[in-house]
Design an enzyme around this catalytic site. Sequence first.
Site, PDB file in Angstrom:
ATOM      1  N   TYR A  52     -16.228  48.740  13.139  1.00 13.23           N
ATOM      2  CA  TYR A  52     -16.737  47.744  13.385  1.00 13.23           C
ATOM      3  C   TYR A  52     -17.743  47.263  13.413  1.00 13.23           C
ATOM      4  CZ  TYR A  52     -13.191  50.058  16.422  1.00 13.23           C
ATOM      5  OH  TYR A  52     -12.077  50.721  16.487  1.00 13.23           O
ATOM      6  N   HIS A  57     -10.232  57.759  10.340  1.00 14.17           N
ATOM      7  CA  HIS A  57      -9.989  56.499  11.182  1.00 14.17           C
ATOM      8  C   HIS A  57      -8.162  55.377  11.267  1.00 14.17           C
ATOM      9  CE1 HIS A  57     -11.202  52.027  12.961  1.00 14.17           C
ATOM     10  NE2 HIS A  57     -11.008  51.798  13.135  1.00 14.17           N
TER      11      HIS A  57
END
Length: 266
Positions: free
Chosen positions: A42, A100
Amino acid sequence: MSETPVPQPGFGTSGHEGETCTESVVRALEAGYRHVDTAQMYDNEAAVGAALERSDVDREDVFLATKVHPSNLAHDDVLETTEESLDRLGVDSIDLLYVHWPTDAYDPAETLPAMDEVRERGLTRNVGVSNFTVELLEEAREILDSPIVANQVELHPFLQQDDLVEYGREHDLTTVAYCPIAKGNVAGNDALEAIADAHDATPVQVTLAWHYAREGVVPIPKATGDHVEENYAALDVALSDDELDRIAELDRGERLVDPDAAAWNR
């Protein structure tokens, strides 16, 4: 409410950057959120860290989660980049570290022992995975010494992931829901609108209340401005069994995040 270490409710930060991200996280903590989710991918860990520093909420009262980027999943890269994440976040340790995506550099025999090592070093209290199928969860549980406390996946009324949710319940593993309001697409759905009208609520609040009613599920909606408090107020919406059944009928297997390399596409 979940009985696992992952607290309800969660606040997501995907797509948030800079001061907007910091302000939103501060506002979320002021509203009552105590679970904040970020990721190396992010590119906002520093902004989240700034929010933790700025907020009046004590660090030990915040459940902080981040995720290792798919390109950083080789053994040594997991160790090195986790420390870099902690530096950006301004903390000595985090509460949950995820793999992730099981793509790119992901190698179960290398990646998962590194996740164990990160936990042994005290850099994270818990280990989780994201975007894993049941088959990958089974494999990971065989390799890891650490318990997997969470699998973070896309989950909303149009993609209800019953198999993963049930697997999580059976193995004390929280299913953390990203895109929990289907990127806002729950607004305008006739069934959700009707239920919302009955509760003097919004379709988003009804959707979040549905997540809260599912044992072992923790949604992590992201929001800015007044939507932060509006989302948090969904905790006060109690849905009937009939309403929950009506929402269950909305499942149509609709993925909004569906990269070619995802495990379910192999």
